[in-house]
Enzyme design. Sequence first.
Site, PDB file in Angstrom:
ATOM      1  N   PRO A   1     -34.959  11.472 -68.652  1.00  0.00           N
ATOM      2  CA  PRO A   1     -33.763  10.652 -68.851  1.00  0.00           C
ATOM      3  C   PRO A   1     -32.532  11.281 -68.220  1.00  0.00           C
ATOM      4  O   PRO A   1     -32.344  12.493 -68.265  1.00  0.00           O
ATOM      5  CB  PRO A   1     -33.623  10.599 -70.382  1.00  0.00           C
ATOM      6  CG  PRO A   1     -34.993  10.849 -70.892  1.00  0.00           C
ATOM      7  CD  PRO A   1     -35.624  11.794 -69.923  1.00  0.00           C
ATOM      8  N   GLU A   2     -31.708  10.442 -67.598  1.00  0.00           N
ATOM      9  CA  GLU A   2     -30.479  10.907 -66.982  1.00  0.00           C
ATOM     10  C   GLU A   2     -29.302  10.499 -67.863  1.00  0.00           C
ATOM     11  O   GLU A   2     -29.490   9.987 -68.970  1.00  0.00           O
ATOM     12  CB  GLU A   2     -30.371  10.343 -65.563  1.00  0.00           C
ATOM     13  CG  GLU A   2     -31.535  10.775 -64.675  1.00  0.00           C
ATOM     14  CD  GLU A   2     -31.456  10.235 -63.256  1.00  0.00           C
ATOM     15  OE1 GLU A   2     -30.348   9.918 -62.797  1.00  0.00           O
ATOM     16  OE2 GLU A   2     -32.513  10.133 -62.601  1.00  0.00           O
TER      17      GLU A   2
END
Length: 293
Positions: A2-3
């Site tokens: 996840p960013e």
Amino acid sequence: MPELPEVETVRRGLQPSMEGAKILKAEARRKDLRFPFQKDFVARLEGQTVAGLGRRAKYLMADLTSGDVLLMHLGMSGSFRVLKDDDRNAPGHFHYERNQDRAHDHVIFHMSSGAAIIFNDPRRFGYMKIIPRNALEDEPLLKGLGPEPLGNEFDAAMLARSCANKKTSLKAALLDQRVVAGLGNIYVCEALFRARLSPRRLAATLATKKGEPAEYARRLVTAIHDILNQAIKAGGSSLRDHRQTNGELGYFQHSFRVYDREGEKCPAPGCGGTIKRFTQNGRSTFWCPKCQK
């Protein structure tokens, strides 16, 4: 992994149930995730109120009234779901459908808000650590992180200064968490496309010979701001593991212009090029060689 948009989406999903609520009971159902839990992990959480729930780069940070901060990282497959009293009264009902194996429910926070905050992580690359608030600046996990890309510090002048003497590619510089915190492969590819800049471009070209921000830097900062704000509004991108805390998919992946679109026509008006993929610093880079210079 996840960013920033995905982590920010999770933060916003957890905030109503965690912020201002007391941790009545904490469960660590194993001794470790990516790293071992501190021996007093549970004891330092129970009875504490979450004064605020923030985010730094790709970390969630729960500010506790004890003076500690609970640092949380999702890793590759970690996710939170919020189970409220109403959900628990419905036998067999879970609105979070991605992972049905409850053996991977490794950490649970029972909140005074009536919610159970459940951290599920099949691959166990996520981690949690309690840090005294006055020691955050010296914390190795946080030390050296660059500015937040949506914060006031991050502008064309700052980005140009950070890249002025770099001999790396522009993409590599943007993925360097010391330059800007929270960006990852997906959103860097998308931002570079929107700014019409090649991922192979030398990072130092963002600054003029006088050290001032070039027009490239201004275009890029605007593109980064736009792409992140749009992705957060869309709930992030769901490719493999990411879902929101209510179980819904993020849908920004439907707005990708280059990422994972190898062989498709470039969506830029009047371009006529084709999206290509190549490996750069061990990651897949997607771009249009015709309009990204």
